[in-house]
Scaffold this active site. Structure first.
Site, PDB file in Angstrom:
ATOM      1  N   GLY A 152       5.908   0.132  10.528  1.00  0.00           N
ATOM      2  CA  GLY A 152       6.034   1.194   9.535  1.00  0.00           C
ATOM      3  C   GLY A 152       4.695   1.794   9.196  1.00  0.00           C
ATOM      4  O   GLY A 152       3.653   1.162   9.371  1.00  0.00           O
ATOM      5  N   GLU A 153       4.722   3.034   8.734  1.00  0.00           N
ATOM      6  CA  GLU A 153       3.486   3.728   8.385  1.00  0.00           C
ATOM      7  C   GLU A 153       3.781   4.732   7.284  1.00  0.00           C
ATOM      8  O   GLU A 153       4.801   5.411   7.303  1.00  0.00           O
ATOM      9  CB  GLU A 153       2.917   4.439   9.613  1.00  0.00           C
ATOM     10  CG  GLU A 153       1.547   5.044   9.402  1.00  0.00           C
ATOM     11  CD  GLU A 153       0.969   5.617  10.687  1.00  0.00           C
ATOM     12  OE1 GLU A 153      -0.212   5.975  10.690  1.00  0.00           O
ATOM     13  OE2 GLU A 153       1.715   5.709  11.684  1.00  0.00           O
ATOM     14  N   GLY A 154       2.887   4.786   6.293  1.00  0.00           N
ATOM     15  CA  GLY A 154       3.075   5.723   5.194  1.00  0.00           C
ATOM     16  C   GLY A 154       1.751   6.239   4.688  1.00  0.00           C
ATOM     17  O   GLY A 154       0.699   6.029   5.304  1.00  0.00           O
ATOM     18  N   GLY A 155       1.806   6.920   3.548  1.00  0.00           N
ATOM     19  CA  GLY A 155       0.601   7.530   3.001  1.00  0.00           C
ATOM     20  C   GLY A 155      -0.411   6.529   2.494  1.00  0.00           C
ATOM     21  O   GLY A 155      -1.587   6.860   2.350  1.00  0.00           O
ATOM     22  N   TYR A 156       0.047   5.298   2.198  1.00  0.00           N
ATOM     23  CA  TYR A 156      -0.857   4.324   1.595  1.00  0.00           C
ATOM     24  C   TYR A 156      -1.184   3.151   2.505  1.00  0.00           C
ATOM     25  O   TYR A 156      -1.938   2.265   2.116  1.00  0.00           O
ATOM     26  CB  TYR A 156      -0.262   3.804   0.286  1.00  0.00           C
ATOM     27  CG  TYR A 156      -0.119   4.892  -0.738  1.00  0.00           C
ATOM     28  CD1 TYR A 156      -1.236   5.448  -1.340  1.00  0.00           C
ATOM     29  CD2 TYR A 156       1.127   5.390  -1.079  1.00  0.00           C
ATOM     30  CE1 TYR A 156      -1.113   6.464  -2.264  1.00  0.00           C
ATOM     31  CE2 TYR A 156       1.261   6.401  -2.010  1.00  0.00           C
ATOM     32  CZ  TYR A 156       0.135   6.934  -2.603  1.00  0.00           C
ATOM     33  OH  TYR A 156       0.257   7.943  -3.519  1.00  0.00           O
ATOM     34  N   GLY A 157      -0.620   3.104   3.692  1.00  0.00           N
ATOM     35  CA  GLY A 157      -0.956   1.991   4.559  1.00  0.00           C
ATOM     36  C   GLY A 157      -0.057   1.899   5.772  1.00  0.00           C
ATOM     37  O   GLY A 157       0.881   2.682   5.949  1.00  0.00           O
ATOM     38  N   VAL A 158      -0.374   0.909   6.598  1.00  0.00           N
ATOM     39  CA  VAL A 158       0.384   0.643   7.815  1.00  0.00           C
ATOM     40  C   VAL A 158       0.959  -0.763   7.708  1.00  0.00           C
ATOM     41  O   VAL A 158       0.274  -1.688   7.266  1.00  0.00           O
ATOM     42  CB  VAL A 158      -0.511   0.755   9.064  1.00  0.00           C
ATOM     43  CG1 VAL A 158       0.304   0.540  10.324  1.00  0.00           C
ATOM     44  CG2 VAL A 158      -1.208   2.114   9.095  1.00  0.00           C
ATOM     45  N   VAL A 159       2.215  -0.927   8.097  1.00  0.00           N
ATOM     46  CA  VAL A 159       2.889  -2.220   7.996  1.00  0.00           C
ATOM     47  C   VAL A 159       3.047  -2.816   9.390  1.00  0.00           C
ATOM     48  O   VAL A 159       3.483  -2.136  10.319  1.00  0.00           O
ATOM     49  CB  VAL A 159       4.269  -2.076   7.326  1.00  0.00           C
ATOM     50  CG1 VAL A 159       4.937  -3.437   7.183  1.00  0.00           C
ATOM     51  CG2 VAL A 159       4.135  -1.407   5.962  1.00  0.00           C
ATOM     52  N   ASP A 273       9.073   5.716  -7.163  1.00  0.00           N
ATOM     53  CA  ASP A 273       9.170   6.242  -5.797  1.00  0.00           C
ATOM     54  C   ASP A 273      10.445   5.729  -5.124  1.00  0.00           C
ATOM     55  O   ASP A 273      10.405   5.221  -4.003  1.00  0.00           O
ATOM     56  CB  ASP A 273       7.935   5.856  -4.987  1.00  0.00           C
ATOM     57  CG  ASP A 273       7.746   6.732  -3.752  1.00  0.00           C
ATOM     58  OD1 ASP A 273       8.355   7.822  -3.699  1.00  0.00           O
ATOM     59  OD2 ASP A 273       7.003   6.335  -2.840  1.00  0.00           O
TER      60      ASP A 273
END
Length: 437
Positions: A152-159, A273
């Site tokens: 996963g990837e988002g505005g605050y980090g990568v999982v 959110d």
């Protein structure tokens, strides 16, 4: 005459020298010498500081964790003997976190976070929130944070998926440190869900804080079936595996997780959110609310907190978007949009659709108002729901997105609405009885 003139000319053109060397050459040599001396002094000071820091770490604790922020005043690790079948004789580093914020401080946005240690296993489990992982541990478990392990990837980090040597699996969120955002989200998530345990909330297992590498990572329980957004909007074929009953199960599970945050904790937690990509699913379609990086604490004596507007476009409540005044009613609005998304299979905002259908909320309200509620159901649902079940879900959606936030139901009431068979029809039932009399 000519000889004396020639001698005079030679003496006037002779370049200045020191000890037989050109003056400019002497200046260059001196400059290089001074530069070398300065460099040596700088290296000496740096080495001295590093040595002093190492001595301080050894003096206080060989297993101490780098400080996270000024608000996290102290972090200690305690060796805890783990007596289980899988790990007999192993020592685990447990981090105990104690949140010491007054309600007023909490509403201003996580002003204080103190950390203490305890050697008692029971106390540690009651007060603590997880295990400390070294950066090396997580690098090994994620195979060097490889792209193959990225989930996963988002505005605050990568999982990343992390497979540990003991056979356990976890999800590691590597926080992106944009303008100190990693530090902020790290602290927010610790305060919001560090001590929270609920079957519909993603559990926080531990963390990694490496000051030398400026790394902040959070380690969560691994949920093995993706997120709701992928199942609603991904390529799942002409028939969705999400039947109506499964969708309602996901909606109710999400509502229960949010109800616990709003009504089961003090101070309460406003997620801020709520959206489909933050609802993780296991193989049995149990919903787990995740990603508390934007969460806010709200004390019992405070009706709202004023904060910078953040969230995801399409899910943010209108009163929060226009005033910045946040409370749990904003989460209720977001849940209403999420429930519409679950029912219709449509995104909150979809620019590929005709102008009248781009905004899910406006289109949905118009369809229900014109008595075309059965037409909003996701066409990928093979078997349509019973009319009463559909009406119940539609009513919940409309109540959640009421423009008057004070008229929106609490999450606990929403759970009752979704589970109670006769809820939407009680007023009609009573009026029929009265007419029969």
């Amino acid at each position: 005459m000519s000889d004396s003139g020639g001698g005079s000319h030679k003496s006037s053109t002779t370049k200045p020298s020191v000890f037989g060397l050109n003056l400019y050459l002497v200046i260059a040599i001196c400059s290089v010498f001074i530069l070398l001396i300065s460099l040596l002094i700088f290296l000496f000071v740096c080495l001295n500081r590093v040595s002093r820091a190492r001595r301080m770490r050894v003096k206080h604790s060989s297993g101490s964790i780098p400080l996270v922020s000024k608000e996290i005043s102290e972090i200690k690790t305690v060796g805890k003997f783990i007596n289980s079948d899988d790990s007999k004789g192993k020592i685990g580093n447990e981090v105990v976190v104690v949140v010491s914020a007054t309600s007023k401080e909490a509403t201003s946005g996580f002003d204080t976070l103190s950390v203490a240690s305890s050697g008692d296993v029971g106390t540690s489990e009651a007060m603590g929130w997880g295990k400390w992982y070294s950066l090396k541990d997580l690098e090994i478990a994620t195979r060097g944070f490889s792209d193959d392990n990225m989930i996963g990837e988002g505005g605050y980090g990568v999982v990343y998926r992390a497979d540990f040597s003991d056979g356990s699996v976890a999800a590691v969120k590597n926080l992106l440190n944009n303008k100190g955002q990693a530090e902020k989200e790290f602290k927010v998530e610790v305060e919001a869900i560090g001590k929270v345990r609920h079957k519909n909330l993603v559990g926080l297992m531990g963390y990694c804080a490496d000051s030398a590498q400026s790394q902040r990572m959070l380690v969560y329980e691994y949920i093995d079936n993706g997120n709701l957004e992928q199942w609603l909007h991904g390529d799942v074929g002409p028939v969705s595996p999400l039947t109506w009953d499964i969708r309602m199960k996901i909606a109710i599970g999400t509502a229960k997780g949010l109800a616990y945050l709003h009504e089961g904790l003090e101070p309460k937690v406003v997620h801020r959110d709520v959206k489909s990509s933050n609802i993780l699913l296991d193989k049995k379609w149990n919903a787990k609310v995740s990603d508390f990086g934007l969460a806010k604490l709200l004390g019992s004596e405070t009706s709202y907190v004023t904060t910078r507007v953040m969230g995801t476009f399409g899910y943010v409540s209108p009163e929060y978007a226009s005033t910045g005044m946040l409370n749990e009613c904003s989460d209720v609005y977001s849940f209403g949009v999420l429930l519409m998304e679950i029912i219709t299979g449509r995104s909150p905002v979809d620019y590929s659709r005709p102008p009248g259908e781009m905004n899910l909320v406006d289109w949905f309200k118009g369809m229900v108002a014109s008595r075309r509620g059965e037409e909003v159901i996701d066409p990928k649902i093979k078997t349509s729901p019973p009319p009463r079940a559909l009406k119940r879900a539609l009513l919940v959606c409309l109540r959640c997105i009421d423009l008057d936030s004070s008229k929106r139901p609490k999450m606990g009431q929403i759970i009752h609405m979704l589970e109670a068979e006769d809820f939407p029809f009680r007023p009609e039932h009573r009026s029929n009885q009265e007419r029969s009399k």
